[in-house]
Design an enzyme around this catalytic site. Structure first.
Site, PDB file in Angstrom:
ATOM      1  N   SER A 114      -9.869   2.215   2.510  1.00  0.00           N
ATOM      2  CA  SER A 114      -8.922   2.920   1.662  1.00  0.00           C
ATOM      3  C   SER A 114      -7.925   1.997   0.951  1.00  0.00           C
ATOM      4  O   SER A 114      -7.360   2.384  -0.062  1.00  0.00           O
ATOM      5  CB  SER A 114      -8.121   3.929   2.485  1.00  0.00           C
ATOM      6  OG  SER A 114      -7.304   3.271   3.437  1.00  0.00           O
TER       7      SER A 114
ATOM      8  N   SER B 204     -10.289   0.114   6.777  1.00  0.00           N
ATOM      9  CA  SER B 204      -9.645   0.143   5.460  1.00  0.00           C
ATOM     10  C   SER B 204      -8.949  -1.131   5.001  1.00  0.00           C
ATOM     11  O   SER B 204      -8.560  -1.221   3.847  1.00  0.00           O
ATOM     12  CB  SER B 204      -8.639   1.285   5.404  1.00  0.00           C
ATOM     13  OG  SER B 204      -9.318   2.466   5.120  1.00  0.00           O
TER      14      SER B 204
ATOM     15  N   LYS C 288       0.860  -1.189   0.000  1.00  0.00           N
ATOM     16  CA  LYS C 288       0.000   0.000   0.000  1.00  0.00           C
ATOM     17  C   LYS C 288       0.893   1.234   0.000  1.00  0.00           C
ATOM     18  O   LYS C 288       1.858   1.291   0.760  1.00  0.00           O
ATOM     19  CB  LYS C 288      -0.906  -0.031   1.246  1.00  0.00           C
ATOM     20  CG  LYS C 288      -1.904   1.114   1.320  1.00  0.00           C
ATOM     21  CD  LYS C 288      -2.814   0.992   2.544  1.00  0.00           C
ATOM     22  CE  LYS C 288      -3.893   2.061   2.556  1.00  0.00           C
ATOM     23  NZ  LYS C 288      -4.821   1.921   3.704  1.00  0.00           N
TER      24      LYS C 288
HETATM   25  N1  GLN Z   1     -13.593   4.724   5.683  1.00  0.00           N
HETATM   26  C1  GLN Z   1     -12.984   5.209   6.866  1.00  0.00           C
HETATM   27  C2  GLN Z   1     -12.598   6.659   6.695  1.00  0.00           C
HETATM   28  O1  GLN Z   1     -12.871   7.202   5.697  1.00  0.00           O
HETATM   29  C3  GLN Z   1     -11.811   4.366   7.259  1.00  0.00           C
HETATM   30  C4  GLN Z   1     -10.562   4.667   6.525  1.00  0.00           C
HETATM   31  C5  GLN Z   1      -9.375   3.855   7.020  1.00  0.00           C
HETATM   32  O2  GLN Z   1      -9.536   2.857   7.720  1.00  0.00           O
HETATM   33  N2  GLN Z   1      -8.191   4.298   6.672  1.00  0.00           N
HETATM   34  O3  GLN Z   1     -12.055   7.261   7.557  1.00  0.00           O
END
Ligand code: GLN
Length: 484
Positions: free
Chosen positions: A155, A179, A78
């Protein structure tokens, strides 16, 4: 000949050790897939040459018997993990030409164990999002898409899509509010967010430091265990890293779950819950029951406050973490007349819309006069959410819930884009876990009528990934999900 990219890591390692296949062959097969599948936009930087050089080195090691635990296994990373000498962008224009001088601890562990890296994977900008649409490199396309291009989840959308489309053996992800788990669910693959403190955050671009955790996204439960063995461990460079022994997670694969108490949190089944998801949830419970577990109903009464709490705390921490990207200390500078204008120009051009929104919310809830009403209150509710889990775990050993309340939706979906809250609502089953610092895994349970994957979530006690692995393995076996 069979497609080498179909092999799981455990299968590949067996064949590599038996010299039935070579690391170069295996790596080349993945590189071929990366080229054929670039329509999914999963990679933002590729490092094929580096990977092939590492594969050659791996070949030597297998020949002379100095092979390490992950020798010759091709991973995607990532693009939030700093990789020495390889561009690391967090998928934000503000650092889109940053080349780190150092390696993150987690990726260093993987390299030390012999893994090789095929490139850096797409994500929501600074990991803020649930659909990978906030990336400055554009959205990732879910490999399960039919006529309409669907989101891969976020994400870690690039990580999940790359694993699903076999563009790497497995990938790293990070999870602040879901995410790892949500994209894994959307792409029909398996991912685990370990207990907070299990994996070092050193060298991972920060989003919300009290919630961020690294973890693997892989083809199956066993591969997640193999990778977590390597990724986890105390690190003096991360002050919140825990001095807890790392057991061999693979030793829990195949262990029976007779008498294990599996809790079903009743607040996770609201009236309007998607029928297909609710049916799969029942099916998952039945599979575990058939394997000898006992199903118990539990209550997490503060669940309804989890989203508002998360969306105060995460932006608050983000606004503080992202203050450093000002064009002076970090970030691509955009000149202006005087310092204020330089800041304004740099941040206006460098950050995308969602990141700006989070910085604004975060700065607001931390500001004098609102701090008590929002941030402090959210911290108190966070404790109540954690207490809920403590109470529930007096009655059960592990929790079973869906990962997401919906199936993958179309890229550019109006409902999601016109009001960010609609996007935030998708995190309803995942954020409590981060607020409480607990480990949780998502694994595929089956396909919807539209032929799209659904994921189930297993939530464990703190530092009890073992129970997750043994339960997940039984669930995986019973679900018999056919990978892409
Ligand atoms: N969807 C969540 C957010 O927008 C989680 C994102 C994440 O875990 N990095 O914050």
């Amino acid at each position: 000949m069979t497609d080498l990219t179909d092999l799981t890591i455990s299968e590949s390692l067996k064949k590599l050790k038996a010299k039935e296949i070579s690391p170069v062959e295996l790596t080349t097969a993945y590189i071929e897939k990366m080229k054929n599948n670039d329509k999914y936009n999963a990679y933002v930087t590729t490092t094929e040459d580096l990977a092939l050089a590492q594969a050659k080195e791996a070949e030597k090691r297998y020949a002379n018997g100095t092979n390490r635990p992950l020798e010759g296994i091709a991973l995607g990373i990532k693009d939030l993990f700093c990789t020495k000498g390889v561009r690391t962008t967090a998928c934000s224009h503000i650092i889109d030409n940053f080349v780190p001088q150092y390696e993150s601890t987690v990726t260093q562990h993987l390299l030390d164990d012999g893994a090789l890296f095929l490139g850096k994977l797409n994500l929501d900008e600074f990991a803020m999002g649930g659909s990978n649409e906030t990336s400055c490199f554009g959205p990732v396309v879910n490999p399960w898409s039919k006529e309409t291009k669907l989101v891969a989840g976020g994400s870690s959308g690039g990580s999940a899509a790359a694993v699903a489309a076999k563009m790497c053996a497995a990938a790293t992800g990070t999870d602040t509010g879901g995410s790892i788990r949500e994209p894994a669910a959307f792409c029909g693959v398996t991912g685990i967010k370990p207990t907070y403190g299990r994996c070092s955050r050193y060298g991972i671009v920060a989003f919300a430091s009290s919630l961020d955790q690294a973890g693997p996204i892989a083809k199956d439960v066993t591969d997640c265990a193999i990778l977590l063995n390597s990724m986890a461990g105390y690190d003096a460079k991360d002050s919140t890293s825990s001095k807890v022994d790392v057991p061999d997670f693979t030793s829990f694969i195949g262990k029976d779950i007779k008498g294990l108490k599996v809790g079903i949190p009743q607040e996770y089944r609201p009236d309007g819950l998607n029928k297909e998801i609710s049916d799969y949830w029942d099916k998952a419970a039945q599979i575990l029951k058939d394997a000898g577990a006992e199903i118990v109903s539990v209550s997490l009464p503060h669940t309804k406050y989890a989203l508002p709490t998360y969306y105060v705390i995460a932006p608050a921490e983000a606004s503080s973490n992202l203050a450093r990207y000002d064009g002076v200390r970090y970030g691509n500078r955009k000149e202006g007349n005087g310092l204020d204008e330089l800041y304004i120009n740099t941040r206006t051009e460098g950050f995308g819309k969602e990141v700006k929104r989070r910085i604004l919310i975060g700065t607001y809830v931390l500001s004098a006069g609102y701090y008590d009403a929002y941030y402090l209150k959210a911290q108190k509710v966070r404790r109540l959410i954690k207490n809920d889990f403590d109470e529930a775990f007096k009655k059960c050993d592990i929790l079973l819930t869906p990962t997401s309340p919906i199936e993958p939706f179309a890229i550019g979906d109006k409902k999601m884009l016109e009001n960010p809250i609609n996007m935030y609502l998708n995190d309803v089953f995942t954020v409590s876990v981060n607020l409480a610092g607990l480990p949780a895994m998502s694994l595929p349970i089956g396909l919807s009528q539209n032929g799209l994957p659904f994921g189930m979530q297993l939530i464990g006690k703190a530092f009890d990934e073992e129970t997750i692995f043994k339960t997940a393995y039984q669930l995986e076996r019973g679900a018999n999900f056919v990978r892409m």
